[in-house]
Write a protein that holds these residues in place. Sequence first.
Motif, PDB file in Angstrom:
ATOM      1  N   VAL A 119       0.849  -1.199   0.000  1.00 12.45           N
ATOM      2  CA  VAL A 119       0.000   0.000   0.000  1.00 12.45           C
ATOM      3  C   VAL A 119       0.884   1.248   0.000  1.00 12.45           C
ATOM      4  N   GLY A 120       1.929   1.238   0.827  1.00 12.19           N
ATOM      5  CA  GLY A 120       2.840   2.376   0.880  1.00 12.19           C
ATOM      6  C   GLY A 120       3.518   2.641  -0.453  1.00 12.19           C
ATOM      7  N   ALA A 121       4.009   1.587  -1.096  1.00 16.05           N
ATOM      8  CA  ALA A 121       4.665   1.750  -2.400  1.00 16.05           C
ATOM      9  C   ALA A 121       3.673   2.268  -3.445  1.00 16.05           C
ATOM     10  N   ALA A 122       2.433   1.776  -3.408  1.00 16.70           N
ATOM     11  CA  ALA A 122       1.418   2.260  -4.348  1.00 16.70           C
ATOM     12  C   ALA A 122       1.132   3.750  -4.119  1.00 16.70           C
ATOM     13  N   CYS A 123       1.102   4.166  -2.867  1.00 16.17           N
ATOM     14  CA  CYS A 123       0.899   5.590  -2.562  1.00 16.17           C
ATOM     15  C   CYS A 123       2.061   6.426  -3.089  1.00 16.17           C
ATOM     16  N   TYR A 124       3.277   5.930  -2.922  1.00 21.16           N
ATOM     17  CA  TYR A 124       4.433   6.669  -3.434  1.00 21.16           C
ATOM     18  C   TYR A 124       4.452   6.716  -4.953  1.00 21.16           C
ATOM     19  N   ALA A 127       2.050   9.388  -5.763  1.00 20.44           N
ATOM     20  CA  ALA A 127       2.656  10.685  -5.459  1.00 20.44           C
ATOM     21  C   ALA A 127       3.636  11.088  -6.550  1.00 20.44           C
ATOM     22  N   TRP A 128       4.490  10.171  -6.925  1.00 22.77           N
ATOM     23  CA  TRP A 128       5.522  10.461  -7.918  1.00 22.77           C
ATOM     24  C   TRP A 128       4.914  10.807  -9.278  1.00 22.77           C
ATOM     25  N   ARG A 129       3.824  10.139  -9.612  1.00 26.77           N
ATOM     26  CA  ARG A 129       3.173  10.382 -10.907  1.00 26.77           C
ATOM     27  C   ARG A 129       2.416  11.706 -10.950  1.00 26.77           C
ATOM     28  N   ASN A 136       0.712  15.346  -4.530  1.00 25.25           N
ATOM     29  CA  ASN A 136       1.942  14.603  -4.249  1.00 25.25           C
ATOM     30  C   ASN A 136       2.160  14.494  -2.746  1.00 25.25           C
ATOM     31  N   ARG A 137       1.988  15.579  -2.050  1.00 24.38           N
ATOM     32  CA  ARG A 137       2.203  15.581  -0.595  1.00 24.38           C
ATOM     33  C   ARG A 137       1.216  14.661   0.123  1.00 24.38           C
ATOM     34  N   VAL A 138      -0.038  14.705  -0.288  1.00 23.93           N
ATOM     35  CA  VAL A 138      -1.052  13.854   0.351  1.00 23.93           C
ATOM     36  C   VAL A 138      -0.705  12.378   0.141  1.00 23.93           C
ATOM     37  N   TRP A 139      -0.399  12.017  -1.109  1.00 23.80           N
ATOM     38  CA  TRP A 139      -0.051  10.615  -1.392  1.00 23.80           C
ATOM     39  C   TRP A 139       1.232  10.204  -0.666  1.00 23.80           C
ATOM     40  N   SER A 140       2.216  11.088  -0.613  1.00 23.72           N
ATOM     41  CA  SER A 140       3.473  10.712   0.040  1.00 23.72           C
ATOM     42  C   SER A 140       3.287  10.556   1.546  1.00 23.72           C
ATOM     43  N   LEU A 141       2.462  11.395   2.162  1.00 26.88           N
ATOM     44  CA  LEU A 141       2.198  11.225   3.601  1.00 26.88           C
ATOM     45  C   LEU A 141       1.433   9.929   3.863  1.00 26.88           C
ATOM     46  N   ALA A 142       0.477   9.609   2.992  1.00 28.61           N
ATOM     47  CA  ALA A 142      -0.244   8.332   3.130  1.00 28.61           C
ATOM     48  C   ALA A 142       0.729   7.168   2.964  1.00 28.61           C
TER      49      ALA A 142
END
Length: 191
Positions: A119-124, A127-129, A136-142
């Motif tokens: 889940v963390g890698a999918a969020c990153y 974020a990266w995309r 990006n910030r919301v996805w990276s914090l998640a």
Amino acid sequence: MNLHRLLSAAERARVVDRPAGAVAKGLRKLLRNSRVDGALRGSWLGHPVHPLLVTLPIGAWVSAAVFDFGFGQPQTARRLQALGLAATPPTVLLGLADYSGLDTTQRRTGALHALGNAVGAACYLAAWRSEDRTVNRVWSLAGLLAVSAGGALGGHLSYSQGAGVRRWESVPFQRRPPVGDPAAAGWEPAR
């Protein structure tokens, strides 16, 4: 509820037994009698390699948050997110090799550890995309939250459950019974 009890609850997550057992069985079959198995599991080092490699994606992603939120450098943060994503596949490969040798209770924790990190890698990746800094910030914090939970379970698996500990020694490591297990009362290590 203290954190140790919360992490120990993963040991009783029987709902993952069937898929976790099938994955472990398939991995054992794939890696059986293979020099690659020992290399992936760290026989050349004397302990698992996966815990060493996890420092790459985790370190990159924590650093990404520091550069974005602390120093206001979103481009550096995006590069670090990409570095973490690039380090994820080999980290997963080594984790799967270790997973093949876990017992049922350890597999439960390992499955939840893997799920949290996936889940963390999918969020990153999301974020990266994203080109939008707020998104990006919301996805990276998640992602950081999910990877933190996954990492805590990985630490529990290694340090509390003894996964991979002393696997190449002639005297096997004795794991303490799970918290709440009636066998835990009066448990003493072998002498």
